[in-house]
Design a protein around this motif. Structure first.
Motif, PDB file in Angstrom:
ATOM      1  N   VAL A  51       0.839  -1.207   0.000  1.00  0.00           N
ATOM      2  CA  VAL A  51       0.000   0.000   0.000  1.00  0.00           C
ATOM      3  C   VAL A  51       0.870   1.253   0.000  1.00  0.00           C
ATOM      4  O   VAL A  51       0.663   2.183  -0.793  1.00  0.00           O
ATOM      5  CB  VAL A  51      -0.946   0.004   1.224  1.00  0.00           C
ATOM      6  CG1 VAL A  51      -1.687   1.330   1.330  1.00  0.00           C
ATOM      7  CG2 VAL A  51      -1.944  -1.136   1.117  1.00  0.00           C
ATOM      8  N   VAL A  52       1.872   1.278   0.882  1.00  0.00           N
ATOM      9  CA  VAL A  52       2.735   2.450   0.980  1.00  0.00           C
ATOM     10  C   VAL A  52       3.511   2.672  -0.310  1.00  0.00           C
ATOM     11  O   VAL A  52       3.583   3.792  -0.843  1.00  0.00           O
ATOM     12  CB  VAL A  52       3.701   2.304   2.172  1.00  0.00           C
ATOM     13  CG1 VAL A  52       4.723   3.438   2.185  1.00  0.00           C
ATOM     14  CG2 VAL A  52       2.933   2.285   3.481  1.00  0.00           C
ATOM     15  N   VAL A  53       4.089   1.598  -0.844  1.00  0.00           N
ATOM     16  CA  VAL A  53       4.889   1.704  -2.072  1.00  0.00           C
ATOM     17  C   VAL A  53       4.022   2.171  -3.240  1.00  0.00           C
ATOM     18  O   VAL A  53       4.441   3.017  -4.047  1.00  0.00           O
ATOM     19  CB  VAL A  53       5.553   0.353  -2.388  1.00  0.00           C
ATOM     20  CG1 VAL A  53       6.155   0.358  -3.789  1.00  0.00           C
ATOM     21  CG2 VAL A  53       6.636   0.045  -1.364  1.00  0.00           C
ATOM     22  N   THR A  54       2.818   1.658  -3.342  1.00  0.00           N
ATOM     23  CA  THR A  54       1.925   2.071  -4.428  1.00  0.00           C
ATOM     24  C   THR A  54       1.583   3.553  -4.329  1.00  0.00           C
ATOM     25  O   THR A  54       1.516   4.260  -5.356  1.00  0.00           O
ATOM     26  CB  THR A  54       0.632   1.237  -4.399  1.00  0.00           C
ATOM     27  OG1 THR A  54       0.965  -0.155  -4.498  1.00  0.00           O
ATOM     28  CG2 THR A  54      -0.290   1.599  -5.558  1.00  0.00           C
ATOM     29  N   LEU A  55       1.399   4.038  -3.119  1.00  0.00           N
ATOM     30  CA  LEU A  55       1.015   5.442  -2.931  1.00  0.00           C
ATOM     31  C   LEU A  55       2.155   6.404  -3.242  1.00  0.00           C
ATOM     32  O   LEU A  55       1.920   7.503  -3.781  1.00  0.00           O
ATOM     33  CB  LEU A  55       0.531   5.663  -1.497  1.00  0.00           C
ATOM     34  CG  LEU A  55      -0.821   5.032  -1.136  1.00  0.00           C
ATOM     35  CD1 LEU A  55      -1.126   5.230   0.338  1.00  0.00           C
ATOM     36  CD2 LEU A  55      -1.939   5.604  -2.003  1.00  0.00           C
ATOM     37  N   ILE A  56       3.384   6.032  -2.909  1.00  0.00           N
ATOM     38  CA  ILE A  56       4.494   6.978  -3.084  1.00  0.00           C
ATOM     39  C   ILE A  56       5.181   6.843  -4.438  1.00  0.00           C
ATOM     40  O   ILE A  56       5.965   7.723  -4.817  1.00  0.00           O
ATOM     41  CB  ILE A  56       5.539   6.822  -1.963  1.00  0.00           C
ATOM     42  CG1 ILE A  56       6.281   5.488  -2.086  1.00  0.00           C
ATOM     43  CG2 ILE A  56       4.899   6.969  -0.595  1.00  0.00           C
ATOM     44  CD1 ILE A  56       7.449   5.347  -1.121  1.00  0.00           C
ATOM     45  N   SER A  57       4.896   5.773  -5.181  1.00  0.00           N
ATOM     46  CA  SER A  57       5.579   5.551  -6.459  1.00  0.00           C
ATOM     47  C   SER A  57       4.837   6.242  -7.594  1.00  0.00           C
ATOM     48  O   SER A  57       3.652   6.578  -7.490  1.00  0.00           O
ATOM     49  CB  SER A  57       5.701   4.057  -6.753  1.00  0.00           C
ATOM     50  OG  SER A  57       6.465   3.403  -5.750  1.00  0.00           O
ATOM     51  N   ASP A  58       5.553   6.423  -8.684  1.00  0.00           N
ATOM     52  CA  ASP A  58       4.979   7.072  -9.867  1.00  0.00           C
ATOM     53  C   ASP A  58       4.317   6.005 -10.741  1.00  0.00           C
ATOM     54  O   ASP A  58       4.971   5.020 -11.107  1.00  0.00           O
ATOM     55  CB  ASP A  58       6.091   7.773 -10.642  1.00  0.00           C
ATOM     56  CG  ASP A  58       5.562   8.830 -11.595  1.00  0.00           C
ATOM     57  OD1 ASP A  58       4.327   9.035 -11.615  1.00  0.00           O
ATOM     58  OD2 ASP A  58       6.360   9.443 -12.322  1.00  0.00           O
ATOM     59  N   PRO A  59       3.038   6.149 -11.094  1.00  0.00           N
ATOM     60  CA  PRO A  59       2.354   5.139 -11.906  1.00  0.00           C
ATOM     61  C   PRO A  59       2.731   5.212 -13.382  1.00  0.00           C
ATOM     62  O   PRO A  59       1.898   5.516 -14.245  1.00  0.00           O
ATOM     63  CB  PRO A  59       0.874   5.470 -11.676  1.00  0.00           C
ATOM     64  CG  PRO A  59       0.853   6.935 -11.427  1.00  0.00           C
ATOM     65  CD  PRO A  59       2.127   7.247 -10.696  1.00  0.00           C
ATOM     66  N   VAL A  60       3.993   4.912 -13.662  1.00  0.00           N
ATOM     67  CA  VAL A  60       4.493   4.944 -15.033  1.00  0.00           C
ATOM     68  C   VAL A  60       5.391   3.743 -15.265  1.00  0.00           C
ATOM     69  O   VAL A  60       5.779   3.041 -14.332  1.00  0.00           O
ATOM     70  CB  VAL A  60       5.287   6.246 -15.326  1.00  0.00           C
ATOM     71  CG1 VAL A  60       4.380   7.465 -15.282  1.00  0.00           C
ATOM     72  CG2 VAL A  60       6.439   6.398 -14.343  1.00  0.00           C
ATOM     73  N   SER A  61       5.728   3.518 -16.522  1.00  0.00           N
ATOM     74  CA  SER A  61       6.653   2.442 -16.877  1.00  0.00           C
ATOM     75  C   SER A  61       8.080   2.859 -16.535  1.00  0.00           C
ATOM     76  O   SER A  61       8.335   3.989 -16.112  1.00  0.00           O
ATOM     77  CB  SER A  61       6.541   2.131 -18.372  1.00  0.00           C
ATOM     78  OG  SER A  61       6.904   3.269 -19.133  1.00  0.00           O
TER      79      SER A  61
END
Length: 223
Positions: free
Chosen positions: A103-113
């Motif tokens: 959950v934490v990693v998904t929230l702080i990461s950029d949703p790109v390739s």
């Protein structure tokens, strides 16, 4: 079984032996995951480093009782059931830790390739990362069960075996954990979200088989 699970959970929490694995996992995430990185790459790292932590947690749960307490619990409920409860609590702790990290990693990461050229759906990426985390938690559980009592009794042999087995589970071709993590990294390069269901099914089968064997050995080797 519910009473055994509660007992093992209370034993784990009160012992505070879960603190070092938590600190190590948090440190590994701090080193390998930074805000703004591609989400699938970060999720792959979070899943990969969970595997040895899961093995560590299972070993803590399996070896956490004093011999006299273990003998009493085994006499009351059966050695196989007592051992199964400790393994399940270790798996549950690892899964909870990996789920929170996802959950934490998904929230702080950029949703790109990886090349930042393709958008990646955050929700789908998080779901894929959660599956990979579950695969690594399961394989870590199998590693922890195989490198603890009753298979290996000496810590001098068990700890190096745990580290080596965890490494092999991550890098060996054909390993479900390797397949799940590789799928995330490959998906990040192409901008597609993988669904590692086959590695998950394989991890379930492997862990179930290992747990069954170790429970049977516990029943035979208990005094």
């Amino acid at each position: 079984m519910t009473a055994l699970l509660r007992y093992q959970t209370a034993l784990l929490l009160r012992s505070q032996r879960w603190v070092p694995p938590l600190v190590v996992y948090a440190a590994a995430l701090a080193v390998g995951v930074q805000g703004g990185q591609p989400v699938l790459d970060s999720l792959g790292w979070a899943a990969a480093v969970l595997l040895p932590v899961a093995a560590w947690l299972v070993r803590i749960c399996v070896t956490g009782e004093p011999p006299a307490a273990r003998a009493c619990v085994s006499a009351a409920s059966g050695p196989a059931r007592a051992h199964l409860a400790s393994v399940l609590v270790g798996l549950g702790a690892a899964t909870a830790l990996g789920g929170a990290a996802t959950v934490v990693v998904t929230l702080i990461s950029d949703p790109v390739s990886s090349g930042h050229g393709t958008r990646v759906p955050s929700l789908q990426a998080g779901g894929s990362g959660l599956l990979a985390v579950l695969v690594c938690a399961l394989l870590g559980t199998a590693v922890g069960a195989l490198t603890s009592w009753p298979v290996l009794r000496s810590p001098g042999r068990a700890v190096p075996a745990l580290l080596l087995a965890a490494l092999l589970a991550l890098v060996a071709t054909g390993s479900p954990a390797h397949a799940a993590v590789t799928a995330l990294v490959t998906g990040s390069r192409s901008g597609t979200v993988p669904l590692p269901l086959l590695p998950l099914a394989a991890a379930v089968l492997v862990t179930a088989a290992v747990t069954a064997v170790t429970c049977a050995l516990t029943a035979r080797r208990s005094p």
